[in-house]
Scaffold this motif. Structure first.
Motif, PDB file in Angstrom:
ATOM      1  N   LEU A 120     -13.888 117.873  87.446  1.00  0.00           N
ATOM      2  CA  LEU A 120     -14.326 119.120  87.988  1.00  0.00           C
ATOM      3  C   LEU A 120     -15.555 119.527  87.190  1.00  0.00           C
ATOM      4  O   LEU A 120     -15.905 119.176  86.127  1.00  0.00           O
ATOM      5  N   PHE A 121     -16.501 119.946  87.916  1.00  0.00           N
ATOM      6  CA  PHE A 121     -17.720 120.350  87.473  1.00  0.00           C
ATOM      7  C   PHE A 121     -17.805 122.097  87.200  1.00  0.00           C
ATOM      8  O   PHE A 121     -17.240 122.960  88.166  1.00  0.00           O
ATOM      9  N   GLY A 122     -18.406 122.511  86.380  1.00  0.00           N
ATOM     10  CA  GLY A 122     -18.600 123.914  86.224  1.00  0.00           C
ATOM     11  C   GLY A 122     -20.008 124.087  85.404  1.00  0.00           C
ATOM     12  O   GLY A 122     -20.540 123.343  85.084  1.00  0.00           O
ATOM     13  N   THR A 123     -20.365 125.504  85.410  1.00  0.00           N
ATOM     14  CA  THR A 123     -21.745 125.708  84.994  1.00  0.00           C
ATOM     15  C   THR A 123     -21.611 125.933  83.558  1.00  0.00           C
ATOM     16  O   THR A 123     -20.654 125.792  82.824  1.00  0.00           O
ATOM     17  N   THR A 124     -22.617 125.506  82.888  1.00  0.00           N
ATOM     18  CA  THR A 124     -22.692 125.669  81.254  1.00  0.00           C
ATOM     19  C   THR A 124     -23.263 126.997  80.986  1.00  0.00           C
ATOM     20  O   THR A 124     -23.726 127.848  81.422  1.00  0.00           O
ATOM     21  N   GLU A 125     -23.171 126.884  79.642  1.00  0.00           N
ATOM     22  CA  GLU A 125     -23.819 128.283  78.808  1.00  0.00           C
ATOM     23  C   GLU A 125     -25.267 128.386  79.063  1.00  0.00           C
ATOM     24  O   GLU A 125     -25.862 129.475  79.286  1.00  0.00           O
ATOM     25  N   GLN A 126     -26.119 127.310  79.268  1.00  0.00           N
ATOM     26  CA  GLN A 126     -27.426 127.379  79.319  1.00  0.00           C
ATOM     27  C   GLN A 126     -27.594 128.005  80.869  1.00  0.00           C
ATOM     28  O   GLN A 126     -28.695 128.725  80.828  1.00  0.00           O
ATOM     29  N   PHE A 127     -26.790 127.637  81.790  1.00  0.00           N
ATOM     30  CA  PHE A 127     -27.018 128.442  83.138  1.00  0.00           C
ATOM     31  C   PHE A 127     -26.913 129.861  82.916  1.00  0.00           C
ATOM     32  O   PHE A 127     -27.546 130.682  83.257  1.00  0.00           O
ATOM     33  N   LEU A 128     -25.719 130.382  82.066  1.00  0.00           N
ATOM     34  CA  LEU A 128     -25.418 131.654  82.024  1.00  0.00           C
ATOM     35  C   LEU A 128     -26.999 132.370  81.266  1.00  0.00           C
ATOM     36  O   LEU A 128     -27.326 133.392  81.543  1.00  0.00           O
ATOM     37  N   VAL A 129     -27.423 131.606  80.146  1.00  0.00           N
ATOM     38  CA  VAL A 129     -28.604 132.268  79.247  1.00  0.00           C
ATOM     39  C   VAL A 129     -29.539 132.383  80.139  1.00  0.00           C
ATOM     40  O   VAL A 129     -30.311 133.502  80.235  1.00  0.00           O
ATOM     41  N   HIS A 130     -29.858 131.408  81.324  1.00  0.00           N
ATOM     42  CA  HIS A 130     -30.881 131.542  81.935  1.00  0.00           C
ATOM     43  C   HIS A 130     -30.977 132.830  82.607  1.00  0.00           C
ATOM     44  O   HIS A 130     -32.009 133.285  82.859  1.00  0.00           O
ATOM     45  N   PHE A 131     -29.766 133.238  83.401  1.00  0.00           N
ATOM     46  CA  PHE A 131     -29.794 134.344  84.233  1.00  0.00           C
ATOM     47  C   PHE A 131     -29.388 135.495  83.502  1.00  0.00           C
ATOM     48  O   PHE A 131     -29.101 136.543  84.306  1.00  0.00           O
ATOM     49  N   GLY A 132     -29.332 135.397  82.205  1.00  0.00           N
ATOM     50  CA  GLY A 132     -29.150 136.551  81.460  1.00  0.00           C
ATOM     51  C   GLY A 132     -27.716 137.154  81.680  1.00  0.00           C
ATOM     52  O   GLY A 132     -27.437 138.433  81.692  1.00  0.00           O
ATOM     53  N   LEU A 133     -26.585 136.270  81.901  1.00  0.00           N
ATOM     54  CA  LEU A 133     -25.367 136.619  82.190  1.00  0.00           C
ATOM     55  C   LEU A 133     -24.424 136.317  80.828  1.00  0.00           C
ATOM     56  O   LEU A 133     -24.683 135.138  80.058  1.00  0.00           O
ATOM     57  N   SER A 134     -23.551 137.130  80.604  1.00  0.00           N
ATOM     58  CA  SER A 134     -22.804 136.978  79.325  1.00  0.00           C
ATOM     59  C   SER A 134     -21.448 136.118  79.786  1.00  0.00           C
ATOM     60  O   SER A 134     -20.819 135.540  78.811  1.00  0.00           O
ATOM     61  N   SER A 135     -21.151 136.365  81.163  1.00  0.00           N
ATOM     62  CA  SER A 135     -19.904 135.563  81.518  1.00  0.00           C
ATOM     63  C   SER A 135     -20.170 135.128  82.926  1.00  0.00           C
ATOM     64  O   SER A 135     -20.814 136.036  83.691  1.00  0.00           O
ATOM     65  N   LEU A 136     -19.317 134.272  83.552  1.00  0.00           N
ATOM     66  CA  LEU A 136     -19.356 133.730  84.937  1.00  0.00           C
ATOM     67  C   LEU A 136     -18.978 135.156  85.762  1.00  0.00           C
ATOM     68  O   LEU A 136     -19.493 135.212  87.047  1.00  0.00           O
ATOM     69  N   SER A 137     -18.303 135.984  85.073  1.00  0.00           N
ATOM     70  CA  SER A 137     -17.702 137.227  86.013  1.00  0.00           C
ATOM     71  C   SER A 137     -18.603 138.080  86.564  1.00  0.00           C
ATOM     72  O   SER A 137     -18.669 138.816  87.165  1.00  0.00           O
ATOM     73  N   GLU A 138     -19.987 137.825  85.763  1.00  0.00           N
ATOM     74  CA  GLU A 138     -21.121 138.690  85.983  1.00  0.00           C
ATOM     75  C   GLU A 138     -21.977 138.137  87.103  1.00  0.00           C
ATOM     76  O   GLU A 138     -22.946 138.902  87.640  1.00  0.00           O
ATOM     77  N   LEU A 139     -21.567 136.921  87.807  1.00  0.00           N
ATOM     78  CA  LEU A 139     -22.266 136.441  88.831  1.00  0.00           C
ATOM     79  C   LEU A 139     -22.227 137.421  90.022  1.00  0.00           C
ATOM     80  O   LEU A 139     -21.248 137.986  90.206  1.00  0.00           O
ATOM     81  N   PRO A 140     -23.152 137.882  90.565  1.00  0.00           N
ATOM     82  CA  PRO A 140     -23.218 138.819  91.774  1.00  0.00           C
ATOM     83  C   PRO A 140     -22.213 138.123  92.912  1.00  0.00           C
ATOM     84  O   PRO A 140     -22.323 136.972  93.078  1.00  0.00           O
ATOM     85  N   SER A 141     -21.422 138.819  93.406  1.00  0.00           N
ATOM     86  CA  SER A 141     -20.418 138.468  94.218  1.00  0.00           C
ATOM     87  C   SER A 141     -21.017 138.081  95.703  1.00  0.00           C
ATOM     88  O   SER A 141     -22.038 138.454  95.894  1.00  0.00           O
ATOM     89  N   LEU A 142     -20.568 137.050  95.982  1.00  0.00           N
ATOM     90  CA  LEU A 142     -21.017 136.507  97.129  1.00  0.00           C
ATOM     91  C   LEU A 142     -20.420 137.101  98.452  1.00  0.00           C
ATOM     92  O   LEU A 142     -19.192 136.947  98.912  1.00  0.00           O
TER      93      LEU A 142
END
Lengths: 183, 258, 183
Positions: free
Chosen positions: C145-167
């Motif tokens: 199973l793959f997921g995104t990393t912390e680096q991914f969050l850092v890049h987009f300035g997110l503190s957690s995945l729940s902050e991803l804009p909803s699709l």
């Protein structure tokens, strides 16, 4: 420039990790100094390392610098590597001198000048990283052209090709013409 | 040959080639290269080559070629000269080409000796083995591979995936009649998987031909039977909405690992 | 031990070229000193490099020593080895978007959704640290199973995945339809 401690430290670190020699311009840019300031610091570093309790030396290769060990400490390093320094064979040295002075040059020209096949010696030199292919010559067969490497300079303690001892004979230039025709 | 003429003293194995041997013989004569007694040198050369053969040493053809050349030059000197000497220019010296080669060889040999002395004189500096990969991987803050990539780009990328699934590129290229139920089911499933919140049956259709409707319906039935989707229909008259199931995703992995 | 200049220099040279850390015992043997003397010199060297104008430092790894650069100079070294920013390919970005929104997800699902094999793109993303394995899925083959990393969050300035804009999949579907019409 005693107050340039941070830049000095940065220069030392950069020269330590650099794979290829670094020019003053590159160093100046990396530590954010004017080139003349960087040059001054590099010189200071060079002086500092000259003290006898230092085992390192700033080695100048062409227009660049990098940190290396003092040549006279080579036996210690060879002991560490358990690799006694092996000198080059007479044949390899002859080939190397021809390549050094006539570069870029071809196997054909080397063979002609030595009056003997030199493929083994050329291969050894390439393997030792003292010589490398630098291109191909125009003309029939497009033979490979060989030149010396930075490793060559380092191996013989030269900082650039201009430090090669001058060849003594005037026949040198003329023979080049002859060899050209023979090929 | 004069009686008692000493054999040239040579350390046979040390020669780098015929030119090296010739140079050695000339140096023993202690004369300028341009003044060499060609006849004597030629004889000595031939003698050494014979000696080498006797010692079972490797005498390459280059030695023989040079020996022949020297004997030829010697013969020229033994023949009466057809022209008066005063008109003789340097260019006509038959030895010229050979001697020039010899001079060039000598200078490179000397250079090689100088290099050898450099090599043995003081040792040379050693450098660290620099592993660039290792250095780069040690950086605490890695280069951000997403430089200049924003949310917009990410959403755009996802939209492309969607778009392709919706377009069903393959499906559109091939006439629907030529498509098997399996292919149709794959196409339907792909879009269902993308719509976690469900997709209406109508939306699965692109051509709205009777055939496509029938095919799509059969596909949905197949997928339902396989447990890959589930369908909801609030009332008989309302639209069917289909959803992906866990099984659907599981099977993808199974297919993939095959 | 000021008079141990040659040994000091040799130690420095050895610690400089050493790829693997050298123990006091090895060093002592190489420079022909008693271990306690070598240890003393190494300590002296360590102190010397602590001065702020030095960019090098003695690094201790288990029982061994080697020369390295001071950690605080890392930015300079990064600048030296900075690689031209390589953007992600369109394929990699697609895969990243799928992983971001459907995580945890498997290679199978990604391949299926894109309709093409995505192993190369997934590998690139893992290598660049944007995506990582987060576990294995139950079921046949137990796929990763793959997921995104912390680096991914850092890049987009997110503190957690729940902050991803909803699709908004509906909107996507519509826009896809629009795109189709335009074509």
């Amino acid at each position: 420039m005693l107050f340039r401690e941070k830049e000095m430290a940065a220069l030392e670190a950069l020269l330590f990790v650099a794979k290829d020699p670094l020019t003053i311009e590159t160093l100046a840019e990396l530590v954010d100094l004017a080139p003349h300031e960087a040059a001054e610091l590099v010189q200071e570093l060079e002086q500092k390392y000259k003290a006898s309790e230092h085992g390192l030396a700033l080695i100048r290769i062409n227009d660049g610098f990098k940190l290396g060990t003092k040549p006279e400490l080579a036996p210690y390093i060879e002991a560490l590597y358990k690799q006694p320094a092996q000198g080059l064979s007479a044949a390899a040295l002859e080939v190397l001198s021809i390549i050094a002075y006539k570069q870029p040059t071809t196997r054909g020209e080397i063979d002609f000048l030595r009056g003997v096949q030199s493929d083994r010696a050329v291969a050894t030199l390439v393997e030792k990283g003292l010589v490398k292919e630098v291109g191909r010559k125009d003309g029939p067969g497009r033979p490979v052209l060989f030149g010396t490497t930075e490793q060559f300079l380092v191996h013989f303690g030269l900082s650039s090709l201009s430090e090669l001892p001058s060849l003594d004979t005037e026949a040198f230039a003329e023979s080049a013409g002859t060899a050209e025709e023979e090929e | 040959m004069e009686e008692g003429h000493r054999l040239p003293y040579v350390e046979l194995p040390a020669f780098q080639g015929p030119l090296d041997l010739l140079l050695h013989l000339i140096q023993q004569e202690k004369v300028d290269i341009w003044d060499i007694p060609i006849a004597r040198i030629a004889d000595q050369f031939v003698e050494v080559v014979r000696e080498m053969e006797n010692l079972d040493m490797e005498v390459t053809s280059e030695f023989l070629v040079l020996a022949a050349q020297l004997l030829y030059l010697k013969s020229l000197y033994l023949l009466p000269k057809p022209k008066p000497e005063k008109e003789e220019t340097e260019e006509e010296d038959p030895r010229r080409e050979l001697l020039e080669r010899l001079l060039a060889y000598r200078s490179f040999k000397q250079a090689a000796e100088v290099l050898a002395s450099y090599e043995s004189a003081s040792g040379h500096p050693y450098f660290r083995e620099i592993d660039v990969e290792e250095i780069i991987s040690s950086f605490s803050s890695k280069e951000d591979p997403l430089t200049e990539v924003g949310f917009g780009d990410l959403l755009e990328a996802f939209r492309r995936v969607f778009e392709r699934a919706e377009q069903g590129e393959e499906i559109q290229r091939i006439a629907p009649e030529a498509i098997t139920i399996e292919e149709m089911a794959q196409d339907v499933l792909r879009r269902v998987v993308l719509h976690a919140k469900g997709i209406r049956f109508q939306e699965l259709l692109r051509f709205n031909s009777r055939l496509e409707i029938v095919m799509a319906f059969l596909s949905v039935l197949e997928l339902l039977k396989a447990g890959k989707i589930r369908a909801e229909q609030p009332s008989v008259r309302s639209e069917i909405t289909v959803f992906p199931t866990e099984t659907a995703l599981q099977d993808l992995d199974e297919d993939n690992s095959k």
